[in-house]
Motif scaffolding. Structure first.
Motif, PDB file in Angstrom:
ATOM      1  N   ASN A  49       0.824  -1.203   0.000  1.00  0.00           N
ATOM      2  CA  ASN A  49       0.000   0.000   0.000  1.00  0.00           C
ATOM      3  C   ASN A  49       0.864   1.261   0.000  1.00  0.00           C
ATOM      4  O   ASN A  49       0.644   2.178  -0.797  1.00  0.00           O
ATOM      5  N   LEU A  50       1.851   1.300   0.882  1.00  0.00           N
ATOM      6  CA  LEU A  50       2.721   2.481   0.951  1.00  0.00           C
ATOM      7  C   LEU A  50       3.589   2.605  -0.298  1.00  0.00           C
ATOM      8  O   LEU A  50       3.897   3.718  -0.728  1.00  0.00           O
ATOM      9  N   SER A  51       3.957   1.495  -0.885  1.00  0.00           N
ATOM     10  CA  SER A  51       4.716   1.535  -2.130  1.00  0.00           C
ATOM     11  C   SER A  51       3.917   2.217  -3.230  1.00  0.00           C
ATOM     12  O   SER A  51       4.443   3.031  -3.993  1.00  0.00           O
ATOM     13  N   MET A  52       2.634   1.901  -3.305  1.00  0.00           N
ATOM     14  CA  MET A  52       1.775   2.530  -4.311  1.00  0.00           C
ATOM     15  C   MET A  52       1.553   4.007  -4.018  1.00  0.00           C
ATOM     16  O   MET A  52       1.270   4.781  -4.927  1.00  0.00           O
ATOM     17  N   GLU A  53       1.681   4.395  -2.763  1.00  0.00           N
ATOM     18  CA  GLU A  53       1.487   5.786  -2.348  1.00  0.00           C
ATOM     19  C   GLU A  53       2.807   6.542  -2.199  1.00  0.00           C
ATOM     20  O   GLU A  53       2.828   7.653  -1.680  1.00  0.00           O
ATOM     21  N   SER A  54       3.905   5.961  -2.651  1.00  0.00           N
ATOM     22  CA  SER A  54       5.223   6.553  -2.391  1.00  0.00           C
ATOM     23  C   SER A  54       5.372   7.967  -2.944  1.00  0.00           C
ATOM     24  O   SER A  54       5.990   8.813  -2.305  1.00  0.00           O
ATOM     25  N   GLU A  55       4.797   8.251  -4.101  1.00  0.00           N
ATOM     26  CA  GLU A  55       4.900   9.610  -4.653  1.00  0.00           C
ATOM     27  C   GLU A  55       4.188  10.621  -3.757  1.00  0.00           C
ATOM     28  O   GLU A  55       4.701  11.706  -3.513  1.00  0.00           O
ATOM     29  N   ALA A  56       3.005  10.259  -3.269  1.00  0.00           N
ATOM     30  CA  ALA A  56       2.264  11.148  -2.372  1.00  0.00           C
ATOM     31  C   ALA A  56       3.002  11.325  -1.050  1.00  0.00           C
ATOM     32  O   ALA A  56       3.031  12.427  -0.474  1.00  0.00           O
ATOM     33  N   ILE A  57       3.619  10.256  -0.559  1.00  0.00           N
ATOM     34  CA  ILE A  57       4.395  10.334   0.682  1.00  0.00           C
ATOM     35  C   ILE A  57       5.587  11.266   0.483  1.00  0.00           C
ATOM     36  O   ILE A  57       5.856  12.132   1.323  1.00  0.00           O
ATOM     37  N   LEU A  58       6.296  11.111  -0.629  1.00  0.00           N
ATOM     38  CA  LEU A  58       7.431  12.003  -0.911  1.00  0.00           C
ATOM     39  C   LEU A  58       6.977  13.447  -1.047  1.00  0.00           C
ATOM     40  O   LEU A  58       7.658  14.361  -0.566  1.00  0.00           O
ATOM     41  N   GLN A  59       5.844  13.679  -1.683  1.00  0.00           N
ATOM     42  CA  GLN A  59       5.335  15.045  -1.807  1.00  0.00           C
ATOM     43  C   GLN A  59       5.076  15.658  -0.437  1.00  0.00           C
ATOM     44  O   GLN A  59       5.397  16.820  -0.196  1.00  0.00           O
ATOM     45  N   LYS A  60       4.495  14.874   0.465  1.00  0.00           N
ATOM     46  CA  LYS A  60       4.235  15.382   1.813  1.00  0.00           C
ATOM     47  C   LYS A  60       5.550  15.671   2.536  1.00  0.00           C
ATOM     48  O   LYS A  60       5.695  16.703   3.199  1.00  0.00           O
ATOM     49  N   ILE A  61       6.522  14.766   2.408  1.00  0.00           N
ATOM     50  CA  ILE A  61       7.825  14.997   3.028  1.00  0.00           C
ATOM     51  C   ILE A  61       8.459  16.257   2.460  1.00  0.00           C
ATOM     52  O   ILE A  61       9.012  17.077   3.195  1.00  0.00           O
ATOM     53  N   HIS A  62       8.360  16.443   1.163  1.00  0.00           N
ATOM     54  CA  HIS A  62       8.955  17.619   0.513  1.00  0.00           C
ATOM     55  C   HIS A  62       8.244  18.918   0.870  1.00  0.00           C
ATOM     56  O   HIS A  62       8.789  19.995   0.629  1.00  0.00           O
ATOM     57  N   PHE A  66      12.953  20.886   5.461  1.00  0.00           N
ATOM     58  CA  PHE A  66      14.043  19.921   5.663  1.00  0.00           C
ATOM     59  C   PHE A  66      13.815  18.623   4.880  1.00  0.00           C
ATOM     60  O   PHE A  66      14.720  17.824   4.734  1.00  0.00           O
ATOM     61  N   GLY A  67      12.624  18.419   4.354  1.00  0.00           N
ATOM     62  CA  GLY A  67      12.283  17.177   3.686  1.00  0.00           C
ATOM     63  C   GLY A  67      12.778  17.032   2.267  1.00  0.00           C
ATOM     64  O   GLY A  67      12.776  15.943   1.700  1.00  0.00           O
ATOM     65  N   ARG A  68      13.237  18.109   1.676  1.00  0.00           N
ATOM     66  CA  ARG A  68      13.653  18.065   0.269  1.00  0.00           C
ATOM     67  C   ARG A  68      14.896  17.212   0.030  1.00  0.00           C
ATOM     68  O   ARG A  68      15.177  16.854  -1.102  1.00  0.00           O
ATOM     69  N   VAL A  69      15.618  16.867   1.078  1.00  0.00           N
ATOM     70  CA  VAL A  69      16.809  16.024   0.901  1.00  0.00           C
ATOM     71  C   VAL A  69      16.444  14.566   0.619  1.00  0.00           C
ATOM     72  O   VAL A  69      17.260  13.808   0.111  1.00  0.00           O
ATOM     73  N   VAL A  70      15.210  14.173   0.934  1.00  0.00           N
ATOM     74  CA  VAL A  70      14.779  12.788   0.718  1.00  0.00           C
ATOM     75  C   VAL A  70      14.422  12.610  -0.753  1.00  0.00           C
ATOM     76  O   VAL A  70      13.525  13.269  -1.267  1.00  0.00           O
ATOM     77  N   LYS A  71      15.124  11.742  -1.410  1.00  0.00           N
ATOM     78  CA  LYS A  71      14.899  11.467  -2.836  1.00  0.00           C
ATOM     79  C   LYS A  71      14.202  10.138  -3.059  1.00  0.00           C
ATOM     80  O   LYS A  71      13.510   9.948  -4.056  1.00  0.00           O
ATOM     81  N   HIS A  72      14.404   9.195  -2.134  1.00  0.00           N
ATOM     82  CA  HIS A  72      13.861   7.842  -2.306  1.00  0.00           C
ATOM     83  C   HIS A  72      13.353   7.317  -0.966  1.00  0.00           C
ATOM     84  O   HIS A  72      13.897   7.652   0.083  1.00  0.00           O
ATOM     85  N   LEU A  73      12.339   6.469  -1.052  1.00  0.00           N
ATOM     86  CA  LEU A  73      11.857   5.728   0.110  1.00  0.00           C
ATOM     87  C   LEU A  73      12.288   4.276  -0.047  1.00  0.00           C
ATOM     88  O   LEU A  73      12.199   3.727  -1.136  1.00  0.00           O
ATOM     89  N   ARG A  74      12.694   3.680   1.036  1.00  0.00           N
ATOM     90  CA  ARG A  74      13.013   2.248   1.034  1.00  0.00           C
ATOM     91  C   ARG A  74      12.151   1.625   2.110  1.00  0.00           C
ATOM     92  O   ARG A  74      12.350   1.883   3.311  1.00  0.00           O
ATOM     93  N   LEU A  75      11.166   0.859   1.696  1.00  0.00           N
ATOM     94  CA  LEU A  75      10.244   0.217   2.624  1.00  0.00           C
ATOM     95  C   LEU A  75      10.771  -1.172   2.968  1.00  0.00           C
ATOM     96  O   LEU A  75      11.006  -1.980   2.070  1.00  0.00           O
ATOM     97  N   VAL A  76      10.967  -1.426   4.241  1.00  0.00           N
ATOM     98  CA  VAL A  76      11.510  -2.700   4.690  1.00  0.00           C
ATOM     99  C   VAL A  76      10.588  -3.318   5.747  1.00  0.00           C
ATOM    100  O   VAL A  76       9.771  -2.629   6.352  1.00  0.00           O
ATOM    101  N   ARG A  77      10.751  -4.612   5.931  1.00  0.00           N
ATOM    102  CA  ARG A  77       9.943  -5.329   6.922  1.00  0.00           C
ATOM    103  C   ARG A  77      10.327  -4.899   8.332  1.00  0.00           C
ATOM    104  O   ARG A  77      11.508  -4.816   8.668  1.00  0.00           O
ATOM    105  N   SER A  78       9.328  -4.643   9.124  1.00  0.00           N
ATOM    106  CA  SER A  78       9.549  -4.291  10.520  1.00  0.00           C
ATOM    107  C   SER A  78       9.981  -5.519  11.288  1.00  0.00           C
ATOM    108  O   SER A  78       9.524  -6.633  11.016  1.00  0.00           O
ATOM    109  N   GLU A  79      10.842  -5.348  12.253  1.00  0.00           N
ATOM    110  CA  GLU A  79      11.338  -6.459  13.068  1.00  0.00           C
ATOM    111  C   GLU A  79      10.486  -6.660  14.322  1.00  0.00           C
ATOM    112  O   GLU A  79      10.908  -7.349  15.221  1.00  0.00           O
ATOM    113  N   LYS A  80       9.325  -6.050  14.384  1.00  0.00           N
ATOM    114  CA  LYS A  80       8.460  -6.179  15.561  1.00  0.00           C
ATOM    115  C   LYS A  80       7.965  -7.585  15.718  1.00  0.00           C
ATOM    116  O   LYS A  80       7.650  -8.285  14.848  1.00  0.00           O
TER     117      LYS A  80
END
Length: 80
Positions: A49-62, A66-80
């Motif tokens: 779900n978040l992968s499909m929304e990654s552009e919207a997430i980046l837009q919000k971060i930007h 201070f968020g403009r430095v983020v160019k890519h998201l890397r979604l990984v499995r949580s160790e919880k």
């Protein structure tokens, strides 16, 4: 350099305020490195779900100065 690293870590620390609600409960930013924000996600369904929304997430971060430095998201499995 240092400014980019500081700004990236600002995104990590501000993640819960930036993405309150369901996203903040199921995913958390835990690392910033060389333009990539690493986000641990609770399960495969939420990662997809978040992968499909990654552009919207980046837009919000930007939307934060201070968020403009983020160019890519890397979604990984949580160790919880």
């Amino acid at each position: 350099g240092l400014t980019d690293n500081y700004s990236g870590w600002m995104v990590v620390t501000q993640w819960p305020q930036m993405f309150a609600g369901a996203i903040a409960h199921r995913a958390h930013a835990f690392k910033y490195e060389s333009g990539t924000l690493y986000v641990a996600v609770e399960d495969a369904g939420w990662r997809q779900n978040l992968s499909m929304e990654s552009e919207a997430i980046l837009q919000k971060i930007h939307s934060y100065p201070f968020g403009r430095v983020v160019k890519h998201l890397r979604l990984v499995r949580s160790e919880k």
